[in-house]
Design a protein around this motif. Structure first.
Motif, PDB file in Angstrom:
ATOM      1  N   LEU A 227       0.819  -1.294  -0.109  1.00 37.56           N
ATOM      2  CA  LEU A 227       0.042   0.008  -0.015  1.00 37.56           C
ATOM      3  C   LEU A 227       0.965   1.108   0.055  1.00 37.56           C
ATOM      4  N   ALA A 228       0.793   2.262  -1.166  1.00 36.31           N
ATOM      5  CA  ALA A 228       1.725   3.357  -1.267  1.00 36.31           C
ATOM      6  C   ALA A 228       1.186   4.561  -0.966  1.00 36.31           C
ATOM      7  N   SER A 229       0.015   4.573  -0.181  1.00 36.31           N
ATOM      8  CA  SER A 229      -0.681   5.797   0.066  1.00 36.31           C
ATOM      9  C   SER A 229      -1.683   5.788   0.975  1.00 36.31           C
ATOM     10  N   ASN A 230      -1.892   7.030   1.683  1.00 34.60           N
ATOM     11  CA  ASN A 230      -2.923   6.865   2.863  1.00 34.60           C
ATOM     12  C   ASN A 230      -4.274   6.544   2.149  1.00 34.60           C
ATOM     13  N   GLU A 231      -4.552   7.019   1.106  1.00 34.49           N
ATOM     14  CA  GLU A 231      -5.813   6.162   0.229  1.00 34.49           C
ATOM     15  C   GLU A 231      -5.982   4.893   0.311  1.00 34.49           C
ATOM     16  N   GLN A 232      -4.883   4.325  -0.208  1.00 32.18           N
ATOM     17  CA  GLN A 232      -4.939   2.862  -0.150  1.00 32.18           C
ATOM     18  C   GLN A 232      -5.094   2.026   1.020  1.00 32.18           C
ATOM     19  N   ILE A 233      -4.362   2.788   2.402  1.00 27.52           N
ATOM     20  CA  ILE A 233      -4.498   2.158   3.753  1.00 27.52           C
ATOM     21  C   ILE A 233      -6.119   2.336   4.055  1.00 27.52           C
ATOM     22  N   ARG A 234      -6.541   3.559   3.773  1.00 23.75           N
ATOM     23  CA  ARG A 234      -7.647   3.743   4.084  1.00 23.75           C
ATOM     24  C   ARG A 234      -8.763   2.875   3.382  1.00 23.75           C
ATOM     25  N   ASP A 235      -8.601   2.499   2.049  1.00 18.96           N
ATOM     26  CA  ASP A 235      -9.309   1.539   1.312  1.00 18.96           C
ATOM     27  C   ASP A 235      -9.412   0.191   1.941  1.00 18.96           C
TER      28      ASP A 235
ATOM     29  N   LEU B  10      -7.001   3.058  15.047  1.00 18.28           N
ATOM     30  CA  LEU B  10      -7.505   3.692  13.732  1.00 18.28           C
ATOM     31  C   LEU B  10      -6.902   4.869  13.535  1.00 18.28           C
ATOM     32  N   ALA B  11      -6.440   5.622  14.492  1.00 19.35           N
ATOM     33  CA  ALA B  11      -5.553   6.766  14.155  1.00 19.35           C
ATOM     34  C   ALA B  11      -4.274   6.534  13.684  1.00 19.35           C
ATOM     35  N   ARG B  12      -3.818   5.523  14.066  1.00 18.68           N
ATOM     36  CA  ARG B  12      -2.477   5.098  14.045  1.00 18.68           C
ATOM     37  C   ARG B  12      -2.414   4.820  12.460  1.00 18.68           C
ATOM     38  N   ALA B  13      -3.268   4.022  12.015  1.00 17.32           N
ATOM     39  CA  ALA B  13      -3.312   3.408  10.792  1.00 17.32           C
ATOM     40  C   ALA B  13      -3.808   4.639   9.802  1.00 17.32           C
ATOM     41  N   GLU B  14      -4.438   5.523  10.205  1.00 18.82           N
ATOM     42  CA  GLU B  14      -4.794   6.423   9.123  1.00 18.82           C
ATOM     43  C   GLU B  14      -3.888   7.498   9.068  1.00 18.82           C
ATOM     44  N   ALA B  15      -2.710   7.439   9.790  1.00 22.02           N
ATOM     45  CA  ALA B  15      -1.622   8.459   9.952  1.00 22.02           C
ATOM     46  C   ALA B  15      -0.555   7.963   8.855  1.00 22.02           C
ATOM     47  N   LEU B  16      -0.677   6.597   8.497  1.00 20.64           N
ATOM     48  CA  LEU B  16       0.409   6.033   7.659  1.00 20.64           C
ATOM     49  C   LEU B  16       0.379   6.609   6.241  1.00 20.64           C
ATOM     50  N   SER B  17       1.410   6.502   5.564  1.00 20.47           N
ATOM     51  CA  SER B  17       1.431   6.897   4.141  1.00 20.47           C
ATOM     52  C   SER B  17       1.807   5.750   3.332  1.00 20.47           C
ATOM     53  N   GLU B  18       2.189   4.688   3.845  1.00 19.89           N
ATOM     54  CA  GLU B  18       2.746   3.227   3.287  1.00 19.89           C
ATOM     55  C   GLU B  18       2.564   2.182   4.123  1.00 19.89           C
ATOM     56  N   LEU B  19       2.367   1.014   3.774  1.00 16.07           N
ATOM     57  CA  LEU B  19       2.283  -0.090   4.468  1.00 16.07           C
ATOM     58  C   LEU B  19       2.417  -1.485   3.601  1.00 16.07           C
ATOM     59  N   GLU B  20       3.136  -2.390   4.286  1.00 20.29           N
ATOM     60  CA  GLU B  20       3.427  -3.597   3.565  1.00 20.29           C
ATOM     61  C   GLU B  20       2.440  -4.453   4.470  1.00 20.29           C
ATOM     62  N   VAL B  21       1.648  -5.368   3.787  1.00 25.42           N
ATOM     63  CA  VAL B  21       0.940  -6.415   4.471  1.00 25.42           C
ATOM     64  C   VAL B  21       0.857  -7.634   3.837  1.00 25.42           C
ATOM     65  N   GLU B  22       0.781  -8.700   4.711  1.00 24.29           N
ATOM     66  CA  GLU B  22       0.741 -10.234   4.254  1.00 24.29           C
ATOM     67  C   GLU B  22      -0.701 -10.615   4.170  1.00 24.29           C
ATOM     68  N   LEU B  23      -1.182 -11.156   2.963  1.00 30.58           N
ATOM     69  CA  LEU B  23      -2.229 -11.802   3.072  1.00 30.58           C
ATOM     70  C   LEU B  23      -2.338 -13.405   3.257  1.00 30.58           C
ATOM     71  N   HIS B  24      -2.961 -13.939   4.009  1.00 26.00           N
ATOM     72  CA  HIS B  24      -2.707 -15.523   4.443  1.00 26.00           C
ATOM     73  C   HIS B  24      -4.187 -15.963   4.251  1.00 26.00           C
ATOM     74  N   ALA B  25      -4.116 -16.936   3.648  1.00 24.50           N
ATOM     75  CA  ALA B  25      -5.661 -17.524   3.548  1.00 24.50           C
ATOM     76  C   ALA B  25      -5.337 -19.112   3.589  1.00 24.50           C
ATOM     77  N   GLU B  26      -6.631 -19.761   4.074  1.00 23.52           N
ATOM     78  CA  GLU B  26      -6.630 -21.104   4.032  1.00 23.52           C
ATOM     79  C   GLU B  26      -7.508 -21.731   3.071  1.00 23.52           C
ATOM     80  N   LEU B  27      -6.985 -22.726   2.259  1.00 22.14           N
ATOM     81  CA  LEU B  27      -7.863 -23.192   1.221  1.00 22.14           C
ATOM     82  C   LEU B  27      -8.380 -24.596   1.535  1.00 22.14           C
TER      83      LEU B  27
END
Length: 305
Positions: A252-260, A276-293
């Motif tokens: 996520l490369a922008s605050n808008e994408q984090i908000r999405d 929520l305030a901490r997350a919405e103050a960020l301008s970028e974030l790397e997250v991992e997607l983990h799913a069980e199939l």
């Protein structure tokens, strides 16, 4: 990167599933012009975009159940980033591998239970089409906003506003039910599956969006583990194989994408205000997607013969 969608007039990969029943009296529905009708006179109009609302007022828990329009739009923008594509491709692969269907013009009855914007069903149609399999498909969601978004992207499937708790489909009418990050209702899945039918389930794993959750919450809840599978076993389903863990990255490369990302998940409503305030103050974030199939077979469906 966007999801490859094969909704083409030259190479159709889906046709609408027509085995619909009236949500009021369970009578078969037949097409009458721009409506679906039952013998008792109940009529359900087909919207201009091609979907139909089969969710009676008495089955709604709120005036506007399911995902909001804002959640749907945010999810569409996040899907367009491509991070969820490996999960959708893995689900599609498992469906194609799990069916004993001859190649070359064969059809496969599929219900996407909790289809959202149709992302996973369209990816499945693309993968099946490459194998010469045409889906006879229905996508169902309780959110009218999600179904409208799905119908706008493809008219090749039957897009239905409805509930998994009372599927508006005939008994024994589909080969596969897929449920991606949804709410499975196993008794209903067993009812609509043909003999030998399968459920392909994609659920969030313990590490799903972990970096985001660490920002939002002071204390993380433990993983659900196998407890959530007891309902499947009670309905007569058995797992065909061990769970497959899927991992993918989402940048996520922008605050808008984090908000999405916040908007498309329940975390926006569950998280503490400080988180929520901490997350919405960020301008970028790397997250991992983990799913069980997982793939399930219904012993009840097998016994229908």
């Amino acid at each position: 990167m966007t999801t490859p969608i094969a909704d083409s007039a030259d190479l159709p990969t889906m046709t609408p599933l027509t085995a619909l029943i009236c949500p009021l009296d369970a009578q078969p529905l037949t097409r009458d012009g721009q409506s679906w009708c039952c013998v008792d006179g109940h009529r359900f109009d087909i919207a201009r975009q091609g979907h139909v609302n089969l969710l009676p007022v008495q089955r709604k828990r709120s005036l506007d159940p399911g995902d909001s329009k804002a959640m749907v739009v945010a999810r569409q923008r996040l899907f367009a980033l491509g991070g969820y594509l490996p999960l959708a491709e893995a689900l599609a692969r498992r469906v194609v591998e799990s069916v004993d269907t001859p190649l070359g013009g064969a059809s496969l009855g599929v219900l996407d239970a909790g289809c959202g914007e149709g992302y996973y069903l369209r990816q499945l149609a693309h993968a099946a089409g490459q194998e010469g399999i045409i889906l006879e498909a229905a996508g169902l969601d309780i959110s009218k906003h999600a179904v409208l978004a799905a119908a706008r992207q493809s008219r090749d499937a039957a897009w239905l506003v409805g509930t998994n708790a009372a599927l508006p489909l005939e008994d024994d009418c589909v080969d596969v039910v897929i449920c991606a990050f949804g709410f499975p209702v196993w008794q209903e899945f067993a009812r609509v599956l043909k003999p030998g039918g399968r459920v392909v389930l994609l659920e969030a794993g313990a590490e799903h969006l972990l970096a985001l959750r660490k920002i939002l919450y002071r204390e993380l809840k433990p993983a659900r583990g196998e407890a959530g599978l007891s309902a499947a076993e009670a309905a007569g389903f058995t797992s065909e194989s061990d769970v497959e863990h899927l991992y993918a990255g989402l940048s996520l490369a922008s605050n808008e994408q984090i908000r999405d990302l916040l908007t498309m998940t329940p975390h926006l409503y569950r998280a503490e205000r400080e988180g929520l305030a901490r997350a919405e103050a960020l301008s970028e974030l790397e997250v991992e997607l983990h799913a069980e199939l997982r793939v399930f077979t219904s012993a009840i469906a097998q016994d229908k013969t």
